[in-house]
Design an enzyme around this catalytic site. Structure first.
Site, mmCIF file in Angstrom:
data_model
loop_
_atom_site.group_PDB
_atom_site.id
_atom_site.type_symbol
_atom_site.label_atom_id
_atom_site.label_comp_id
_atom_site.label_asym_id
_atom_site.label_seq_id
_atom_site.Cartn_x
_atom_site.Cartn_y
_atom_site.Cartn_z
ATOM 1 N N HIS A 173 -67.809 39.217 53.800
ATOM 2 C CA HIS A 173 -66.738 38.532 53.318
ATOM 3 C C HIS A 173 -66.895 37.355 52.427
ATOM 4 O O HIS A 173 -66.053 37.001 51.664
ATOM 5 C CB HIS A 173 -66.310 37.699 54.636
ATOM 6 C CG HIS A 173 -64.824 37.055 54.480
ATOM 7 N ND1 HIS A 173 -63.782 37.787 54.411
ATOM 8 C CD2 HIS A 173 -64.675 35.823 54.507
ATOM 9 C CE1 HIS A 173 -62.769 36.804 54.309
ATOM 10 N NE2 HIS A 173 -62.992 35.681 54.375
ATOM 11 N N SER A 206 -60.327 35.335 50.491
ATOM 12 C CA SER A 206 -60.064 35.455 51.980
ATOM 13 C C SER A 206 -58.548 34.987 52.080
ATOM 14 O O SER A 206 -57.547 35.450 51.623
ATOM 15 C CB SER A 206 -60.929 34.323 52.821
ATOM 16 O OG SER A 206 -60.800 34.196 54.134
ATOM 17 N N ASP A 211 -67.336 43.280 55.786
ATOM 18 C CA ASP A 211 -66.682 42.166 56.302
ATOM 19 C C ASP A 211 -66.396 42.150 57.597
ATOM 20 O O ASP A 211 -65.579 43.143 58.045
ATOM 21 C CB ASP A 211 -65.497 42.162 55.320
ATOM 22 C CG ASP A 211 -64.571 40.701 55.407
ATOM 23 O OD1 ASP A 211 -64.823 40.147 56.355
ATOM 24 O OD2 ASP A 211 -63.973 40.579 54.436
#
Length: 262
Positions: free
Chosen positions: A209, A131, A177
């Site tokens: 995600h 991320s 995601d």
């Protein structure tokens, strides 16, 4: 001539998809107090006395080291020294995470125990992150062309242009995601990387995600293969990257593209 960095047996799909590799692994804790420039973490290293490439891994926004710990152990078990880190605060932005990844690499090389330091080849370093940690991975790769590999996992960054990166980069995205959608993050990042470098884009099928936060055989397999190929210069692993996984219907991989051959 034999590759002096080659470590471990000849690879197979089964070996790379297993929950651990051929090396037994020990751990060294890095307390928050002893860490300089990052929030502490854990170093995973092969027990076998040899020299290995070193990898630093950052969690994502609001994430802790625990969210990426599985990757530390998994990658170390294939013959790398790996540090998984906590960031100074869980809200640190991507460029701060880049600085912290760099600090973690420096800690392993200069401040870890002699047992760890003696196992590190400081000329062969790589970074990974989830991320915002993936965004930090891209940022550090743009700042440190001496890195041998970068692997952003479902990466997030406001900057979409990474044309200055020359480090071999594998970007792993996830088709479901909604936090860092591939259409506005992973794919533009990949497309902006120079076509002249070794790069690949792997999109997980049916994944969110947070796919990198739990053991995932596709992430494990292709991350290890990328690190082996570019940190260890081990061409035994090229077979897994070129042509790479089949994508499409009923697969675990939605899409794969690369600048093969490499």
């Amino acid at each position: 001539m034999a590759n002096p960095y080659e470590r471990g047996p000849n690879p197979t799909d089964a070996l790379l998809e297993a929950s651990s590799g051929p090396f037994s692994v020990s751990e060294e804790n890095v307390s928050r107090l002893s860490a300089s420039g990052f929030g502490g973490g854990t170093i995973y290293y092969p027990r076998e006395n040899n020299t290995y490439g070193a990898v630093a891994i950052s969690p994502g926004y609001t994430g802790t080291e625990a969210s990426i710990a599985w990757l530390g152990e998994r990658i170390a078990s294939h013959g790398f020294v790996v540090i998984t880190i906590d960031t100074i605060t869980t809200l640190d932005q991507p460029d701060s995470r880049a600085e912290q990844l760099n600090a973690a690499l420096n800690h392993m090389i200069n401040r870890a125990s002699s047992t760890v330091r003696s196992r590190i080849d400081s000329s062969r370093l790589a970074v990974m992150g989830h991320s915002m940690g993936g965004g930090g991975t891209l940022r550090l790769a743009s700042q440190r062309p001496d890195l041998k590999a970068a692997i952003p996992l479902t990466p997030w960054h406001l900057n979409k242009n990474w044309s200055s990166v020359t480090v071999p980069t594998l970007i792993i995205g996830a088709d479901l995601d909604t936090i860092a959608p591939v259409a506005t993050h992973a794919k533009p990042f990949y497309n902006s990387l120079p076509s002249s470098i070794s790069k690949a884009y792997l999109e997980l099928d049916g994944a969110t995600h947070f796919a990198p936060n739990i053991p995932n055989k596709i992430i494990g397999k292709y991350s290890v293969a990328w690190l082996k190929r570019f940190v260890d210069n081990d061409t035994r692993y090229t077979q897994f990257l070129c042509p790479g996984p089949r994508d499409g219907l009923f697969g675990e991989v939605e899409e794969y593209r690369s600048t093969c051959p490499f």
